[in-house]
Design a protein around this motif. Structure first.
Motif, short mmCIF file in Angstrom:
data_model
loop_
_atom_site.label_atom_id
_atom_site.label_comp_id
_atom_site.label_asym_id
_atom_site.label_seq_id
_atom_site.Cartn_x
_atom_site.Cartn_y
_atom_site.Cartn_z
N ASP A 14 0.85 -1.19 0.00
CA ASP A 14 0.00 0.00 0.00
C ASP A 14 0.88 1.24 0.00
OD1 ASP A 14 -2.31 1.45 0.01
OD2 ASP A 14 -2.80 1.10 2.11
N TYR A 15 0.37 2.33 -0.53
CA TYR A 15 1.05 3.63 -0.42
C TYR A 15 -0.02 4.71 -0.58
CZ TYR A 15 0.73 4.09 -5.53
OH TYR A 15 0.27 4.20 -6.82
N PRO A 16 0.21 5.92 -0.08
CA PRO A 16 -0.81 6.97 -0.17
C PRO A 16 -0.86 7.55 -1.58
CG PRO A 16 1.16 7.82 0.91
CD PRO A 16 1.42 6.37 0.65
N ARG A 21 -3.11 13.26 -7.70
CA ARG A 21 -1.92 12.71 -8.36
C ARG A 21 -2.28 11.73 -9.48
NH1 ARG A 21 2.72 13.62 -5.49
NH2 ARG A 21 3.72 13.14 -7.47
N ILE A 22 -3.56 11.39 -9.59
CA ILE A 22 -4.01 10.51 -10.68
C ILE A 22 -4.24 11.37 -11.91
CG2 ILE A 22 -5.82 8.94 -11.46
CD1 ILE A 22 -6.32 8.25 -8.50
N ALA A 23 -3.52 11.08 -12.98
CA ALA A 23 -3.66 11.87 -14.21
C ALA A 23 -5.01 11.59 -14.86
CB ALA A 23 -2.53 11.50 -15.18
N LYS A 24 -5.86 12.61 -14.94
CA LYS A 24 -7.20 12.43 -15.52
C LYS A 24 -7.16 12.46 -17.06
CE LYS A 24 -9.60 12.35 -11.61
NZ LYS A 24 -8.57 12.21 -10.60
N PHE A 25 -6.16 13.17 -17.59
CA PHE A 25 -5.96 13.25 -19.04
C PHE A 25 -4.47 13.11 -19.32
CE2 PHE A 25 -9.94 15.47 -18.34
CZ PHE A 25 -10.73 15.01 -19.40
N PRO A 26 -4.11 12.69 -20.53
CA PRO A 26 -2.69 12.61 -20.87
C PRO A 26 -2.12 13.99 -21.20
CG PRO A 26 -4.00 12.00 -22.77
CD PRO A 26 -4.97 12.26 -21.65
N LEU A 27 -0.81 14.08 -21.27
CA LEU A 27 -0.18 15.32 -21.74
C LEU A 27 -0.51 15.53 -23.21
CD1 LEU A 27 3.39 14.98 -20.16
CD2 LEU A 27 1.43 16.25 -19.28
N ALA A 28 -0.45 16.78 -23.66
CA ALA A 28 -0.74 17.09 -25.06
C ALA A 28 0.23 16.34 -25.98
CB ALA A 28 -0.65 18.59 -25.29
N PRO A 382 -2.25 1.31 -5.58
CA PRO A 382 -1.87 0.64 -4.34
C PRO A 382 -2.60 -0.70 -4.22
CG PRO A 382 -2.57 2.92 -3.93
CD PRO A 382 -2.91 2.61 -5.35
N GLN A 383 -1.96 -1.64 -3.57
CA GLN A 383 -2.56 -2.96 -3.29
C GLN A 383 -3.08 -3.65 -4.56
OE1 GLN A 383 -4.85 -3.55 0.27
NE2 GLN A 383 -4.25 -1.59 1.16
#
Length: 423
Positions: A14-16, A21-28, A382-383
């Motif tokens: 596990d980790y926080p 921090r979750i990328a909702k969209f990719p970089l251009a 995580p997990q």
């Protein structure tokens, strides 16, 4: 070895991970993503489009060329209830390639959303293809719902009233691309492009092999210029890739089955490269490492049928091994080269150009990697079983990678940044 692995507690992995921090969209520009470098315990970073400068000349790099299908369909009942049908696996015809060419009718194993509102009868959906009006109907065959993927799937019969329209065209017209649930947003038109790798070819996945999303034609060209040899295989990624580990110990986690195709030239390429490869993504890892155990099965039974080559979840841990992690068959060591040669002999015997099989392999600490020497991969939940795979690859040193990524602004999960791991 197997008992220790089976008793791994998932809570130790596990980790926080804050939602931001979750990328909702990719970089251009997909190849502008950050690249974490782990080399023999040392961690640093670069930009993804410099990847080729970190790879040895002449190395074999293996990509998963599966293509994500628009697997999610919505039907509205006359009562107004919205039913979601999520295609999981072809039922009839069971072959992926034949399935997408099918005209008039076909059947799939599917997950169903809002099933309690759909007790019986057909669901219909009207739409147009090239100006022609069509109706697609779906019905559940409750006599044929097997215990597939933990018993959550249902056999759905589809029919449509135009024999000249293939199921591939149907999905193009009414299906939606199934982006990962943790993005917490609706699929957008842009996802049709950004949630496919630039080298995707073979339709069948319900999730992208996301390590490949960073590659551009420019990066592929730089690999060629650096003398890296590229090859491809196919593993159709199932929704089980997102299945959380709910059991306390991984012994009680049921791994999903995924279908693979590996061509003769890939096996020959492996032999030319000392049976070593750089894997792009965990799906390529699972396929490459499964090949060894398929070759072991042929060592035990050279006349095994294709279905008998399926790698079960615990196969790698239940065989007798020597100190190097190689399987012993009647006292003989099955080297990786011997396993690959067994697969080629199997193809020769039946004059086949490709191996079609399936794997349920779970790669966790205690597993000895046979083929994959370097790994390009994203940052995983995580997990998750994918975190177990990374930990096994880094001999337990996964915290160093994830602590660095969290402290240095890396973006996580499918649309996030990437890493090159060299133990």
């Amino acid at each position: 070895m197997s008992e220790e692995t089976k008793h791994i507690k998932i809570s130790d992995y596990d980790y926080p991970l804050p939602d931001e921090r979750i990328a909702k969209f990719p970089l251009a520009e997909r190849d502008n993503s950050k690249l974490l470098l782990y080399k023999s315990g040392e961690v640093s970073e670069d930009v993804f489009h410099h990847l080729s400068s970190h790879l040895p000349q002449g190395a074999l790099m293996v990509f998963n060329n599966t293509k994500v299908i628009q697997a999610r369909m919505h039907f509205r009942k006359e009562t107004g209830a919205l039913i979601e049908i999520f295609l999981m696996e072809p039922a009839s015809p069971a072959d992926y390639e034949l399935m997408f060419q099918t005209n008039g009718k076909c059947s799939w194993f599917c997950m169903i959303g809002n099933l309690k509102k759909w007790k019986e009868g057909k669901l219909n959906r009207d739409f147009e293809i090239n100006g022609h009006k069509l109706t697609l109907s779906a019905s559940v065959d409750r006599t044929k719902a097997p215990e597939v993927a933990g018993g959550t799937n249902h056999w759905i019969d589809f029919e449509w009233n135009n024999g000249n329209v293939s199921f591939a065209e149907i999905l193009e017209a009414v299906g939606e691309l199934p982006i990962p649930p943790y993005l917490n947003r609706e699929t957008q038109e842009s996802d049709k492009t950004t949630y496919q790798t630039v080298y995707s070819k073979i339709k069948g996945s319900v999730a992208a092999p996301t390590a490949g999303l960073h590659f551009t034609d420019k990066v592929l060209k730089s690999l060629d210029e650096a003398g890296v040899v590229r090859d491809e295989l196919t593993l159709h990624v199932g929704a089980g890739t997102f299945k959380p580990v709910k059991s306390e110990e991984i012994e009680d986690h049921n791994m999903h089955t995924e279908y693979i195709v590996v061509h003769r030239h890939t096996l020959e390429n492996l032999l030319k490269h000392d049976c070593s490869a750089i894997a792009v993504g965990t799906t390529s890892v699972r396929t490459l490492e499964s090949l060894y155990y398929m070759g072991v099965k042929l060592e035990m039974n050279p006349s095994a049928l294709e279905t008998e080559l399926h790698v079960n979840q615990w196969d790698p841990y239940d065989y007798a091994h020597n100190d190097d992690g190689l399987v012993l068959v009647e006292g003989r060591v099955v080297t990786v080269e011997k396993a690959i040669r067994n697969l080629l002999a199997y193809l020769d015997k039946d004059k086949l150009e490709a191996l079609h099989s399936s794997t349920q392999i779970i790669i966790a600490p205690g597993f000895t990697y046979k083929i994959v020497k370097m790994l390009v991969t994203n940052f995983h939940q995580p997990q998750s079983t994918l975190l177990l795979l990374v930990s096994a690859f880094l001999k337990g040193d996964w915290h160093k990678v994830y602590d660095y990524a969290l402290a240095h602004g890396f973006r996580f999960l499918s649309y996030g940044d990437s890493s090159l791991l060299i133990p």
